[in-house]
Design an enzyme around this catalytic site. Structure first.
Site, PDB file in Angstrom:
ATOM      1  N   GLY A 103     -14.494  29.441  12.216  1.00 42.11           N
ATOM      2  CA  GLY A 103     -15.832  29.201  12.640  1.00 42.11           C
ATOM      3  C   GLY A 103     -15.606  28.707  14.062  1.00 42.11           C
ATOM      4  CG  HIS A 104     -12.897  30.298  16.357  1.00 42.80           C
ATOM      5  ND1 HIS A 104     -12.035  30.951  16.832  1.00 42.80           N
ATOM      6  CD2 HIS A 104     -12.440  29.516  15.385  1.00 42.80           C
ATOM      7  CE1 HIS A 104     -10.968  30.786  16.011  1.00 42.80           C
ATOM      8  NE2 HIS A 104     -11.309  30.015  15.198  1.00 42.80           N
ATOM      9  CE  LYS A 124      -8.607  27.590  15.707  1.00 44.03           C
ATOM     10  NZ  LYS A 124      -8.755  26.417  15.076  1.00 44.03           N
ATOM     11  CG  ASP A 174     -12.991  23.260  12.101  1.00 42.17           C
ATOM     12  OD1 ASP A 174     -13.128  24.536  12.167  1.00 42.17           O
ATOM     13  OD2 ASP A 174     -13.334  22.663  10.970  1.00 42.17           O
ATOM     14  CD  GLN A 222      -7.987  30.149   9.610  1.00 43.39           C
ATOM     15  OE1 GLN A 222      -7.388  31.216   9.769  1.00 43.39           O
ATOM     16  NE2 GLN A 222      -9.248  30.393   9.592  1.00 43.39           N
TER      17      GLN A 222
END
Ligand code: GDP
Ligand code: IMO
Ligand code: MG
Length: 420
Positions: free
Chosen positions: A40-41, A16, A13, A222
């Site tokens: 979750g980007h 990215k 988080d 990640q």
């Protein structure tokens, strides 16, 4: 043209998604190399926020090719939801998204197994996103997996049933209630959608594009401190999140790697269990969480927050061979009278620069306190316009790590990015 890698240096988080999207104008191809829908980007442009889980963060740029590499574990039902919510039509997306035939599939029963293992762990649970990541990679390493390329086999349904039966046998050991039928419905609809996309040996495609001079950006998921080998095992994810993972997760050789962009938040967050030396269980931690909206993009869980951890950052730079640093969420630290940075660890009265093997080691962070800045920096686009104390903060990090900070992010929008 050599392939650049962008990856997280902390516990995920770091931002990215935002920075891949912001860099995309300089690249022809974006390729995800590991992880799955645990990621979750978030990307933001034109005042709209998008969250991607499986699809590479270059997808909103027409004319750019996006590749889901062999190192990724793919859940067809998540893929379907994501494709349907993206905006562009499926026909348009099939022209700019290619999947590796060697990417392993997350089966509905992998998700149920994930829940079973976690509940069995009790207090030592990992805090998994419960997306089936661990069990899917377990089957990959155990040579029991199903891969994206298998969906065209005439006996695919039989293969699926065989895998499912093996999983159901394992699940008999756990007292867990589940509704497999519901999961399966979305999963098979996802398989049908997958059939519309190009599924091929993307290692050939990537190497061909690279030798034709195309610019390729490998996107990690990640972060280094969640890496299966080098993170705080067992409180990690099940894939290789580091730069070497881009080679195995895409089929590119180490000699064909260009820059390694390491991205970090101006502070630290972690979601899930495991050691976090600089965690702030006080009102400062609460304030960072509130100002930074630190809630998981995949699970909505509150993220644990703390000051920047230099021993962890130096470790991540070493493991990945980082050539350039990008500092994210710098705007969130505006308004603190002073900001602290952990420069080393005090373990049993001794000053240590290294992360100990023992997750239970009592680590006391040794802090350097720097003067804060109060200005709102979200509208600044030139490095020289940043407050002097923020520039001193950055200079201190550069001095402590030996790597230049070449991007400073000052807001979630793709334009809120300062290139140095
Ligand atoms: P990722 O998993 O590394 O892509 O990061 P996430 O998207 O899970 O979390 C990063 C969060 O910070 C998202 O909500 C982004 O929109 C947001 N974000 C990224 N960069 C910045 C920044 O420089 N400032 C602020 N305020 N938010 C940012
Ligand atoms: P992005 O790509 C933050 C964490 C989980 C848990 C551990 C294992 O958005 O940075 P898993 O579901 O892989 O079995 O969970 O890893 N985790 C993440 N934390 N960002 C992520 O991805 C994460 N993906 C997994 O919270 O502690
Ligand atoms: Mg995320």
């Amino acid at each position: 043209m050599k392939i650049d890698i962008l990856l997280g240096l902390q516990w995920g988080d770091e931002g990215k998604g935002k920075v891949v999207d912001a860099l995309c104008q300089d690249y022809d191809v974006v390729a995800r190399f590991q992880g799955g829908p645990n990621a979750g980007h978030s990307l933001e442009f034109n005042n709209v926020k998008h969250v991607l889980h499986l699809i590479p963060s270059g997808i909103f740029h027409p004319g750019k090719l996006n590749i889901i590499g062999n190192g990724v574990v793919l859940d067809p039902s998540v893929f379907k939801c994501e494709i349907e919510n993206l905006g562009p039509s499926v026909e348009e997306l099939t022209g700019r998204l290619v999947l590796s035939a060697k990417a392993h599939l997350i089966l509905p029963t992998h998700r149920i197994l994930d829940a079973a293992y976690e509940s069995h762990k009790g207090n030592s649970r990992i805090g998994s996103t419960l997306k089936g990541i661990g069990p899917a990679y377990t089957d990959k390493a155990g040579r029991n997996g199903l891969r994206a390329g298998d969906i065209i086999r005439p006996d695919f349904r039989d293969l699926y049933e065989e895998h499912k039966s093996a999983h159901l046998m394992m699940l008999k050991n756990y007292n867990l209630e589940y509704d497999l039928k519901e999961y399966e419905k979305g999963w098979f609809e996802g398989i049908e959608l997958l059939r519309k996309f190009r599924i091929e040996n993307t290692e050939y495609l990537l190497n061909k594009l690279s030798s034709q001079g195309k610019k390729i950006l490998a996107e990690g998921a990640q972060g280094t401190m969640l890496d299966l080998d080098f993170g705080s095992y067992p409180y990690v994810t099940s894939s290789s999140t580091i730069s070497a993972g881009a080679c195995t997760g895409l089929g590119i050789s180490p000699g064909n790697v260009g820059d390694v962009f390491g991205i970090f938040k101006a502070y630290c967050t972690r979601v899930g269990s495991g050691p976090f030396p600089t965690e702030l269980n006080d009102e400062t931690g609460e304030l960072i969480r509130k100002k930074g909206s630190e809630f998981g993009a995949t699970t909505g869980r509150p993220r644990r927050c703390g000051w920047l951890d230099l021993p962890a950052l130096r470790y991540a730079i070493m493991i990945n061979g980082v050539t350039k640093l990008f500092m994210m969420k710098s705007d969130i630290l505006s308004g603190f009278k002073t900001v602290k940075v952990c420069s080393s660890y005090n373990i049993s009265g001794e000053n240590q620069a290294e992360i100990p093997f023992d997750n239970n080691a009592a680590i006391e962070p040794v802090y350097t306190e720097l003067e804060g800045w109060s200005e709102d920096i979200t509208g600044i686009r030139q490095y020289s316009g940043l407050p002097q104390n923020l520039r001193k903060y950055i200079a201190y990090i550069e001095d402590q790590t030996g790597v230049p900070v070449t991007i400073v992010s000052v807001g979630p929008d793709r334009n809120a990015t300062i290139f140095r």
